[in-house]
Motif scaffolding. Structure first.
Motif, short mmCIF file in Angstrom:
data_model
loop_
_atom_site.label_atom_id
_atom_site.label_comp_id
_atom_site.label_asym_id
_atom_site.label_seq_id
_atom_site.Cartn_x
_atom_site.Cartn_y
_atom_site.Cartn_z
N LYS A 191 0.85 -1.10 -0.09
CA LYS A 191 -0.01 -0.08 0.13
C LYS A 191 0.69 1.16 0.00
N ASN A 192 0.67 1.83 -1.16
CA ASN A 192 1.87 3.38 -1.38
C ASN A 192 3.18 2.87 -1.02
N GLY A 193 3.58 1.42 -1.63
CA GLY A 193 4.86 1.28 -1.74
C GLY A 193 5.27 0.59 -0.25
N GLU A 194 4.51 0.47 0.72
CA GLU A 194 4.84 -0.31 2.10
C GLU A 194 3.97 -1.63 1.99
N THR A 195 4.87 -2.72 2.32
CA THR A 195 4.08 -4.10 2.69
C THR A 195 3.09 -3.90 3.61
N VAL A 196 1.76 -4.41 3.47
CA VAL A 196 0.74 -4.30 4.58
C VAL A 196 0.14 -5.85 4.51
N SER A 197 0.56 -6.79 3.61
CA SER A 197 0.08 -7.92 3.70
C SER A 197 0.87 -8.87 3.00
N GLN A 198 1.12 -10.24 3.59
CA GLN A 198 1.69 -11.31 3.27
C GLN A 198 1.11 -12.55 3.50
N GLY A 199 1.43 -13.62 2.76
CA GLY A 199 0.60 -14.81 2.83
C GLY A 199 0.98 -15.83 1.70
N THR A 200 0.48 -17.15 1.76
CA THR A 200 0.80 -17.94 0.92
C THR A 200 -0.70 -18.79 0.46
N GLY A 201 -0.42 -19.55 -0.68
CA GLY A 201 -1.64 -20.31 -1.03
C GLY A 201 -2.21 -21.13 0.06
N ARG A 202 -1.34 -21.68 0.92
CA ARG A 202 -1.85 -22.54 1.97
C ARG A 202 -2.54 -21.84 3.11
N ASP A 203 -2.45 -20.52 3.00
CA ASP A 203 -3.47 -19.58 3.83
C ASP A 203 -4.82 -19.64 3.36
N CYS A 204 -5.16 -20.04 2.26
CA CYS A 204 -6.36 -20.15 1.77
C CYS A 204 -6.95 -21.35 1.90
N LEU A 205 -7.47 -21.92 2.88
CA LEU A 205 -7.93 -23.10 3.06
C LEU A 205 -7.08 -24.10 2.87
N GLY A 206 -5.64 -23.95 2.79
CA GLY A 206 -4.89 -24.98 2.54
C GLY A 206 -4.44 -24.90 0.98
N GLY A 235 -10.29 -16.55 -2.64
CA GLY A 235 -10.24 -15.97 -1.17
C GLY A 235 -8.81 -15.34 -1.08
N ALA A 236 -8.86 -14.65 0.04
CA ALA A 236 -7.59 -13.77 0.50
C ALA A 236 -6.60 -14.92 0.94
N LEU A 237 -5.41 -14.41 0.45
CA LEU A 237 -4.11 -15.16 0.81
C LEU A 237 -3.38 -14.36 1.96
N GLY A 238 -3.96 -13.41 2.45
CA GLY A 238 -3.43 -12.59 3.68
C GLY A 238 -4.39 -11.76 3.92
N PRO A 239 -3.99 -11.07 5.15
CA PRO A 239 -5.08 -10.05 5.83
C PRO A 239 -5.36 -9.02 4.81
N ALA A 251 -0.19 -6.06 -5.45
CA ALA A 251 -0.06 -7.37 -5.15
C ALA A 251 0.90 -8.10 -6.18
N ARG A 252 1.77 -8.85 -5.59
CA ARG A 252 2.65 -9.80 -6.21
C ARG A 252 2.56 -11.33 -5.89
N ILE A 253 2.07 -12.01 -6.59
CA ILE A 253 1.78 -13.42 -6.47
C ILE A 253 2.65 -14.32 -7.24
N GLN A 254 3.43 -15.10 -6.61
CA GLN A 254 4.52 -15.85 -7.14
C GLN A 254 4.10 -16.61 -8.22
N GLY A 255 4.53 -16.58 -9.32
CA GLY A 255 4.06 -17.37 -10.77
C GLY A 255 2.99 -16.89 -11.35
N LEU A 256 2.18 -15.81 -10.70
CA LEU A 256 1.23 -15.24 -11.58
C LEU A 256 1.30 -13.84 -11.98
#
Length: 273
Positions: A191-206, A235-239, A251-256
């Motif tokens: 958000k405005n250049g600062e990281t505000v949320s992180q996660g992985t695919g496993r954070d979305c119901l596995g 569904g969300a990958l992070g907060p 948002a940068r999502i690895q592989g996508l």
């Protein structure tokens, strides 16, 4: 005079949410109008919204999945996700700023979007069915919103309020599922250049695929299965992150790849007070 019945409560809750959307003034929680914990009644309210929207000429293009985080499920006292409807006019092309006042209380979350190339008609879909039916994946930003004042929501409120749908932005480069393992994708939201949320695919119901399987099964069981061409926000990958005028999210999502959204300011940049 007899007490209001379930149908009266559903109609009243639908009217309250509709008025909040029309006026831009958030309403009190609708869980006080519906039977306590009654998800069937909440989905009946949502269904009224969907049917009215279609009757008004809006085009249904898919579904979103919410409550995919175990932490959020525990907070709301539920053990499953929920879903809402996506319409074509909710889509915001990347690079087009979101106008002030278009949403009431926006928040942003990063997700994996799936676009189907085949129907998913069975109420017991397998991973193989889903992989075969999915044409490609995209990075996505869902801009959630609530017609409920102060986001004072329980499960009944968010389901009735179309799973707190607002808008969404899709990335522009489709990725076939044989090129990415959605369980292990890493997500970083700024958000405005600062990281505000992180996660992985496993954070979305596995896995986002697990979430999509749940949705496919639920909709098929209701006689309204996912079809070729449908968009699924898995569904969300992070907060979530709160959004305000002038904010820019990427948002940068690895592989996508990446996807971005910007909220326009009511006052043009550089204008004098």
């Amino acid at each position: 005079m007899s007490a209001p019945g379930p149908a009266d409560a559903v109609n009243e809750a639908a009217a309250v949410l509709r008025e909040a959307a029309r006026t831009g003034v958030p309403c009190p929680p609708v869980r006080t109008l519906l039977p306590e914990g009654d998800l069937a009644a909440a989905y009946a309210v949502q269904r009224m919204y969907v049917e009215r929207s279609i009757a008004e000429g809006r085009r249904l293009v898919g579904r979103k999945i919410g409550l995919t985080s175990p932490a959020v499920q525990r907070q709301l006292g539920v053990g499953q996700p929920d879903f809402g409807a996506l319409f074509a006019d909710m889509a915001v092309p990347e690079g087009l700023p979101i106008a002030p006042g278009r949403l009431l209380q926006p928040k942003v979350e990063a997700e994996v979007a799936l676009v189907l190339g085949e129907d998913l008609p069975h109420d017991d879909p397998t991973v193989a069915d889903l992989l075969r039916a999915t044409a490609f994946a995209l990075p996505a930003l869902e801009i959630v919103d609530s017609r409920i004042a102060g986001w004072d929501i329980g499960i009944v409120d968010t389901v009735a309020d179309n799973a707190s749908c607002g808008l969404y932005v899709l990335g522009g480069t489709p990725v076939p599922l044989d090129r990415v393992d959605l369980r292990d994708v890493a997500m970083n939201l700024t958000k405005n250049g600062e990281t505000v949320s992180q996660g992985t695919g496993r954070d979305c119901l596995g896995s986002p695929l697990t979430a999509a399987l749940w949705l496919a099964s639920a909709l098929a069981g209701l006689g309204d299965p996912l079809k070729a061409g449908d968009l699924v926000l898995t569904g969300a990958l992070g907060p979530m992150a709160v959004a305000a005028e002038g904010d820019e999210f990427t948002a940068r999502i690895q592989g996508l790849g990446t996807v971005s959204a910007a909220f326009a300011s009511a006052t043009p940049q550089g204008a004098q007070a």
